[in-house]
Design an enzyme around this catalytic site. Structure first.
Site, mmCIF file in Angstrom:
data_model
loop_
_atom_site.group_PDB
_atom_site.id
_atom_site.type_symbol
_atom_site.label_atom_id
_atom_site.label_comp_id
_atom_site.label_asym_id
_atom_site.label_seq_id
_atom_site.Cartn_x
_atom_site.Cartn_y
_atom_site.Cartn_z
ATOM 1 N N ARG A 123 0.808 -1.237 0.000
ATOM 2 C CA ARG A 123 0.000 0.000 0.000
ATOM 3 C C ARG A 123 0.839 1.283 0.000
ATOM 4 O O ARG A 123 0.371 2.349 0.373
ATOM 5 C CB ARG A 123 -0.964 0.027 1.181
ATOM 6 C CG ARG A 123 -1.987 -1.072 1.112
ATOM 7 C CD ARG A 123 -3.152 -0.786 2.031
ATOM 8 N NE ARG A 123 -4.101 -1.868 1.943
ATOM 9 C CZ ARG A 123 -3.987 -3.003 2.642
ATOM 10 N NH1 ARG A 123 -2.996 -3.159 3.485
ATOM 11 N NH2 ARG A 123 -4.881 -3.943 2.491
ATOM 12 N N LYS A 145 3.990 11.721 -11.161
ATOM 13 C CA LYS A 145 3.091 10.967 -12.048
ATOM 14 C C LYS A 145 3.793 9.661 -12.395
ATOM 15 O O LYS A 145 4.865 9.676 -13.005
ATOM 16 C CB LYS A 145 2.859 11.746 -13.336
ATOM 17 C CG LYS A 145 1.626 12.605 -13.345
ATOM 18 C CD LYS A 145 1.414 13.019 -14.789
ATOM 19 C CE LYS A 145 0.219 13.844 -15.028
ATOM 20 N NZ LYS A 145 0.037 14.072 -16.473
ATOM 21 N N GLU A 187 11.271 17.737 -24.252
ATOM 22 C CA GLU A 187 10.533 18.156 -23.045
ATOM 23 C C GLU A 187 11.101 19.468 -22.487
ATOM 24 O O GLU A 187 10.364 20.319 -21.992
ATOM 25 C CB GLU A 187 10.595 17.079 -21.950
ATOM 26 C CG GLU A 187 9.983 15.733 -22.324
ATOM 27 C CD GLU A 187 8.449 15.675 -22.244
ATOM 28 O OE1 GLU A 187 7.804 16.741 -22.079
ATOM 29 O OE2 GLU A 187 7.912 14.563 -22.370
ATOM 30 N N LYS A 229 9.019 22.908 -14.189
ATOM 31 C CA LYS A 229 8.166 21.752 -13.900
ATOM 32 C C LYS A 229 7.728 21.773 -12.438
ATOM 33 O O LYS A 229 6.547 21.614 -12.121
ATOM 34 C CB LYS A 229 8.919 20.457 -14.229
ATOM 35 C CG LYS A 229 8.210 19.198 -13.776
ATOM 36 C CD LYS A 229 7.425 18.529 -14.876
ATOM 37 C CE LYS A 229 6.527 17.426 -14.351
ATOM 38 N NZ LYS A 229 6.716 16.158 -15.019
ATOM 39 N N GLU A 239 -3.080 17.722 -11.058
ATOM 40 C CA GLU A 239 -3.475 18.069 -12.426
ATOM 41 C C GLU A 239 -4.964 18.355 -12.579
ATOM 42 O O GLU A 239 -5.668 17.776 -13.407
ATOM 43 C CB GLU A 239 -3.057 16.961 -13.402
ATOM 44 C CG GLU A 239 -2.995 17.483 -14.834
ATOM 45 C CD GLU A 239 -2.420 16.481 -15.816
ATOM 46 O OE1 GLU A 239 -1.318 15.977 -15.563
ATOM 47 O OE2 GLU A 239 -3.091 16.227 -16.832
ATOM 48 N N ARG A 243 -1.591 22.432 -14.203
ATOM 49 C CA ARG A 243 -0.626 21.378 -14.560
ATOM 50 C C ARG A 243 -0.892 20.803 -15.948
ATOM 51 O O ARG A 243 0.003 20.244 -16.578
ATOM 52 C CB ARG A 243 -0.633 20.261 -13.492
ATOM 53 C CG ARG A 243 0.419 19.198 -13.762
ATOM 54 C CD ARG A 243 0.701 18.293 -12.582
ATOM 55 N NE ARG A 243 1.698 17.300 -12.941
ATOM 56 C CZ ARG A 243 2.251 16.437 -12.122
ATOM 57 N NH1 ARG A 243 1.909 16.431 -10.856
ATOM 58 N NH2 ARG A 243 3.149 15.565 -12.538
ATOM 59 N N ASN A 247 0.990 19.199 -20.713
ATOM 60 C CA ASN A 247 0.640 18.241 -21.768
ATOM 61 C C ASN A 247 0.703 18.858 -23.162
ATOM 62 O O ASN A 247 0.209 18.266 -24.123
ATOM 63 C CB ASN A 247 -0.769 17.670 -21.522
ATOM 64 C CG ASN A 247 -0.813 16.843 -20.260
ATOM 65 O OD1 ASN A 247 0.184 16.238 -19.884
ATOM 66 N ND2 ASN A 247 -1.942 16.838 -19.588
ATOM 67 N N HIS A 250 1.235 16.743 -26.185
ATOM 68 C CA HIS A 250 1.075 15.359 -25.739
ATOM 69 C C HIS A 250 -0.217 14.681 -26.187
ATOM 70 O O HIS A 250 -0.272 13.455 -26.236
ATOM 71 C CB HIS A 250 1.200 15.267 -24.214
ATOM 72 C CG HIS A 250 2.629 15.299 -23.733
ATOM 73 N ND1 HIS A 250 3.473 16.359 -24.000
ATOM 74 C CD2 HIS A 250 3.367 14.402 -23.030
ATOM 75 C CE1 HIS A 250 4.653 16.121 -23.465
ATOM 76 N NE2 HIS A 250 4.621 14.928 -22.878
ATOM 77 N N HIS A 254 0.890 11.432 -27.688
ATOM 78 C CA HIS A 254 0.538 10.130 -27.105
ATOM 79 C C HIS A 254 -0.231 9.267 -28.096
ATOM 80 O O HIS A 254 -0.024 8.052 -28.170
ATOM 81 C CB HIS A 254 -0.327 10.315 -25.850
ATOM 82 C CG HIS A 254 0.475 10.661 -24.626
ATOM 83 N ND1 HIS A 254 -0.109 11.080 -23.461
ATOM 84 C CD2 HIS A 254 1.809 10.630 -24.392
ATOM 85 C CE1 HIS A 254 0.837 11.304 -22.558
ATOM 86 N NE2 HIS A 254 2.004 11.052 -23.102
ATOM 87 N N HIS A 266 9.379 8.949 -27.290
ATOM 88 C CA HIS A 266 8.451 9.927 -26.725
ATOM 89 C C HIS A 266 8.803 11.344 -27.201
ATOM 90 O O HIS A 266 7.923 12.121 -27.569
ATOM 91 C CB HIS A 266 8.493 9.839 -25.194
ATOM 92 C CG HIS A 266 7.541 10.771 -24.514
ATOM 93 N ND1 HIS A 266 6.169 10.666 -24.654
ATOM 94 C CD2 HIS A 266 7.752 11.837 -23.703
ATOM 95 C CE1 HIS A 266 5.595 11.620 -23.947
ATOM 96 N NE2 HIS A 266 6.524 12.346 -23.367
HETATM 97 ZN ZN ZN Z 1 6.219 13.856 -21.986
#
Ligand code: ZN
Ligand code: ADP
Length: 362
Positions: A123, A145, A187, A229, A239, A243, A247, A250, A254, A266
């Site tokens: 946990r 994340k 990035e 960041k 987010e 935030r 993206n 992205h 993605h 990426h």
């Molecule tokens: Zn990225």
């Protein structure tokens, strides 16, 4: 009817430091001796397990700190539930309990899998990020994340789970292949594009030094990127608002990655995503055409694509994957656009049709 209230307004301090410097790996074991954790497990990929992984393992053992090393096959294709399960099984076999601490050593893939394993093992146990790629240093190791990919969508299964610390040792970059450096630059440039016009100028001016791995220039660029960041994450850890500007590039990026079965890096995918996002920003009347060209010239200069060209991908296929990733209401979605270089915003009203048209322009 009776009501039993479960009042759970928690106030938690998830703060941590990002330390940036040269040769930090050497001092890490000594520093960890002060850590309350009893046992450390280094999770790393097969490419660096024998070099950096072993070095850290030996450093820890030399100081009589309990330590193990678990590695998985290098590459994005390993970022799956299956790899996570294998790692968890190994940890269980080692009888690691709640007093264990994970050290994620590697690129974004190691960081994401190790962080997600830390989030759910018993946990939740603590973890430390030791990024070894530029991409992980400036982006994925910060902000908590953590996730794995599925065949439908990237990072589809995951959590928000902050590390206890991030250790950025610039010496790792000495062995990083050029193509991985360029991957991370996507990035880094994204951070400038969404938040800091001055930083974008800096990158433009110093791109030669960055590509040549000039120590001082790289350190300045990495530190600024981490600050941007961290600053955004601090304002919106989960987010819910600001935030989301991280993206930028992205949504399309993605979708390209999952359409191509993660066979594209990426960095390349989000560079293409940023190319189209900038074009769309201009088409919708926000961004100056000249700024689109400026962004794309910089991407091109460092060898990043800003359009699909040779990838045999139909816009329809990309749109299908966007639907796995995003909620579409009345043919419209949330999408990160630029007002200008250094100023991004989230529009909740971008028409899928407009995205399709932009993708068809090629
Ligand atoms: Zn990225
Ligand atoms: P990313 O960081 O872009 O998410 P990965 O975690 O897959 O991607 O790392 C990219 C590749 O670089 C992997 O093959 C990994 O083994 C390798 N790698 C990571 N760090 C280093 C390093 N410091 N030197 C050499 N190769 C590295």
């Amino acid at each position: 009817m009776e009501v039993v209230k479960v009042d759970l307004r928690e106030e938690i301090d998830n703060s941590y430091d990002i330390t940036i410097g040269r040769g930090l790996l050497e001092g890490l074991a000594m520093e960890l001796k002060k850590n309350p954790a009893n046992k450390f497990v280094i999770i790393t990929d097969s490419n660096i397990a024998g070099t950096y992984g072993k070095r850290l393992l030996n450093d820890l053992k030399k100081r009589n700190i309990g330590a193990h090393l678990i590695n998985f096959p290098a590459g994005e294709k390993s970022k799956t539930r299956k790899t996570k399960e294998k790692i968890e099984n190994e940890m269980l076999k080692l009888a690691l309990g709640r007093d264990a601490c994970i050290i994620s050593l590697g690129g974004g893939v190691a960081g994401d899998i190790a962080g997600f394993a830390a989030a759910t093992y018993m946990r939740g146990i603590p973890y430390i990020q030791v990024p070894t790629t530029l991409l992980a240093m400036v982006d994925s190791s910060i902000g908590g994340k953590v996730a794995v990919d599925t065949m439908h969508a990237k990072n589809a299964i995951g959590s928000f789970y902050q590390p206890k610390k991030v250790v950025v040792d610039l010496n790792f970059l000495k062995t990083l292949p050029k193509k991985e450096l360029v991957n991370g630059l996507a990035e880094l440039i994204k951070h400038a594009l969404i938040k800091d016009r001055g930083f974008f100028h800096f990158i433009e001016k110093n791109i030669g030094g960055i590509l040549a791995c000039d120590a001082d220039i790289l350190k300045t660029a990495i530190k600024r990127s981490c600050e941007i960041k961290a600053d955004i994450v601090m304002q919106d850890e989960k987010e819910k608002g600001i935030r989301r500007i991280l993206n930028y590039g992205h949504t399309i990026g993605h979708a390209i990655e999952s359409s191509l079965g993660y066979k594209i890096s990426h960095g390349n995918a989000i560079a293409i995503g940023m190319g189209y996002a900038a074009k769309l920003s201009a088409k919708l009347g926000f961004l100056h055409e000249g700024s689109v060209i400026r962004q794309n010239n910089l991407l091109e200069y460092i060898g990043l694509p800003h359009k699909l060209s040779h990838h045999k991908l139909k816009p329809r296929k990309i749109l299908e994957h966007i639907q796995y990733d995003k909620k579409i209401t009345n043919g419209r979605i949330n999408f990160v656009l630029l007002n200008s270089i250094g100023d991004a915003f989230v529009s909740d009203d971008v028409a899928i049709e407009d995205i399709k048209n932009i993708l068809e322009e090629r």
